[in-house]
Design a protein around this motif. Structure first.
Motif, short mmCIF file in Angstrom:
data_model
loop_
_atom_site.label_atom_id
_atom_site.label_comp_id
_atom_site.label_asym_id
_atom_site.label_seq_id
_atom_site.Cartn_x
_atom_site.Cartn_y
_atom_site.Cartn_z
N TYR A 1 -9.61 5.52 -1.14
CA TYR A 1 -9.71 4.08 -1.37
C TYR A 1 -8.47 3.32 -0.86
O TYR A 1 -8.56 2.13 -0.55
N CYS B 1 -9.94 1.39 4.58
CA CYS B 1 -10.49 0.84 3.34
C CYS B 1 -9.65 -0.33 2.85
O CYS B 1 -10.18 -1.35 2.39
N TRP B 2 -8.33 -0.17 2.94
CA TRP B 2 -7.42 -1.22 2.51
C TRP B 2 -7.67 -2.52 3.28
O TRP B 2 -7.73 -3.60 2.69
N MET C 1 -15.78 -2.17 -3.67
CA MET C 1 -14.68 -1.25 -3.38
C MET C 1 -13.42 -1.61 -4.18
O MET C 1 -12.70 -0.74 -4.65
N ILE D 1 -9.49 10.81 -4.77
CA ILE D 1 -10.34 9.61 -4.64
C ILE D 1 -9.49 8.42 -4.21
O ILE D 1 -9.89 7.64 -3.33
N LEU D 2 -8.30 8.27 -4.82
CA LEU D 2 -7.44 7.13 -4.49
C LEU D 2 -6.90 7.22 -3.06
O LEU D 2 -6.71 6.19 -2.40
N GLN E 1 -14.05 -0.55 -7.80
CA GLN E 1 -13.94 0.90 -7.96
C GLN E 1 -12.48 1.36 -7.90
O GLN E 1 -12.07 2.24 -8.65
N THR E 2 -11.70 0.75 -7.00
CA THR E 2 -10.28 1.11 -6.92
C THR E 2 -9.60 0.83 -8.26
O THR E 2 -8.82 1.65 -8.76
N VAL F 1 -10.99 -4.10 2.16
CA VAL F 1 -10.85 -4.70 0.83
C VAL F 1 -10.04 -5.99 0.91
O VAL F 1 -10.42 -7.03 0.34
N ARG G 1 0.81 -1.22 0.00
CA ARG G 1 0.00 0.00 0.00
C ARG G 1 0.85 1.27 0.00
O ARG G 1 0.58 2.20 -0.79
N TYR H 1 -4.10 -5.53 -10.18
CA TYR H 1 -5.48 -5.25 -9.79
C TYR H 1 -6.45 -5.83 -10.83
O TYR H 1 -7.45 -6.49 -10.48
#
Length: 278
Positions: A147, A152-153, A114, A143-144, A117-118, A156, A64, A95
């Motif tokens: 996410y 959020c990480w 999610m 936005i990123l 969307q990422t 997900v 990340r 991804y």
């Protein structure tokens, strides 16, 4: 919340084979051939192993802070070096490959919201810096940041490690349905932009399946052949889609205006449908 589920782990050699396959999955090679019959049979172990490799390919390929660092660099007005551009490209490819895996192997045959969307926003961000669009670089970086935030990480990541995978019969039925959808689309003499994109999505998803299969079992020559054949179609459709988008942006031709499918795309698609047991 912990990501405690145990998944099979593969060797660095297998991961490298998958990296190579994914890197080749839009290379045009019109000499690629197909086996006489494309066998849809598989086992539950195949489904579990394929998903496990796709998950490991994503988990082990970057972290990340690495991805966030790349996003922050551009957001601050700095450009990428060539090495950083490739680094970002390959993270996004991981991804996309895992998103295909969710669509292929999960019982719902959908990517989690999610994560999907990422993946989409990573693509928009890439388009923004390729076109030096400062407004969109700023927009999608914000936005990123959300996410890729730690909460959020974790959410997900937990979902990616705890999917409900499909049964063999469900998996085969879903693949057969994709082929039937492809057959219906290809039967049309003209395709709209959306229909063209729908065809490409099916091909991209199927090439990801054979990329994974050939990486786990390098001796599976049929999987290798099908992977390369689909990669050729994928590459040709990607090149054609670039022209369609350019025509739309220049005002030469609306994206949704129906158009003939080029013979060098239609003919291999028709051969693929002939060889599929549907």
């Amino acid at each position: 919340m912990t990501s405690s589920k145990k998944w099979k782990k593969f060797s660095p050699e297998t991961l490298q084979l998958l990296f190579t396959a994914v890197d080749e999955d839009d290379i045009v090679n019109q000499d690629a051939t197909l086996p006489e019959v494309i066998d849809f049979n598989c086992t539950q172990e195949n489904i579990n192993d394929n998903y496990a490799l796709c998950l490991q390919f994503w988990e082990d390929g970057f972290d990340r802070p690495e991805l966030l660092g790349l996003v922050r660099k551009l957001a601050r007005g700095n450009g990428f070096t060539e090495a950083e551009r490739m680094q970002y490209k390959y993270i996004r490819a991981r991804y996309k490959h895992l998103r295909f895996a969710q669509r292929l192997y999960s019982k719902s045959h959908m990517s989690s919201s999610m994560f999907r969307q990422t993946t989409v926003f990573l693509g928009h961000f890439q388009d923004a810096f390729r076109n030096r669009n400062k407004k969109n670089i700023s927009r999608y970086s914000m936005i990123l940041y959300m996410y890729l935030s730690f909460p959020c990480w974790k959410l997900v990541h937990y979902g990616l490690r705890h999917p409900e995978l499909d049964t063999v019969s469900g998996f085969i039925a879903d693949r057969q349905q994709q082929i039937l959808t492809l057959r219906q689309l290809i039967a049309k003499p003209l395709l709209t932009g959306t229909e063209f994109h729908d065809v490409r999505k099916i091909i991209s998803q199927q090439v990801s399946y054979y990329d994974t299969l050939r990486s786990i079992d390098p001796g599976n020559l049929d999987a290798y052949k099908i992977s390369r054949f689909l990669s050729n179609i994928n590459g040709l459709m990607g090149d054609r889609h670039d022209v369609m988008v350019a025509d739309k942006l220049s005002g030469r031709r609306p994206y949704e205006e129906p158009a003939l499918l080029d013979d060098n795309i239609r003919q291999p698609l028709e051969l693929l449908l002939e060889r599929c047991p549907v």
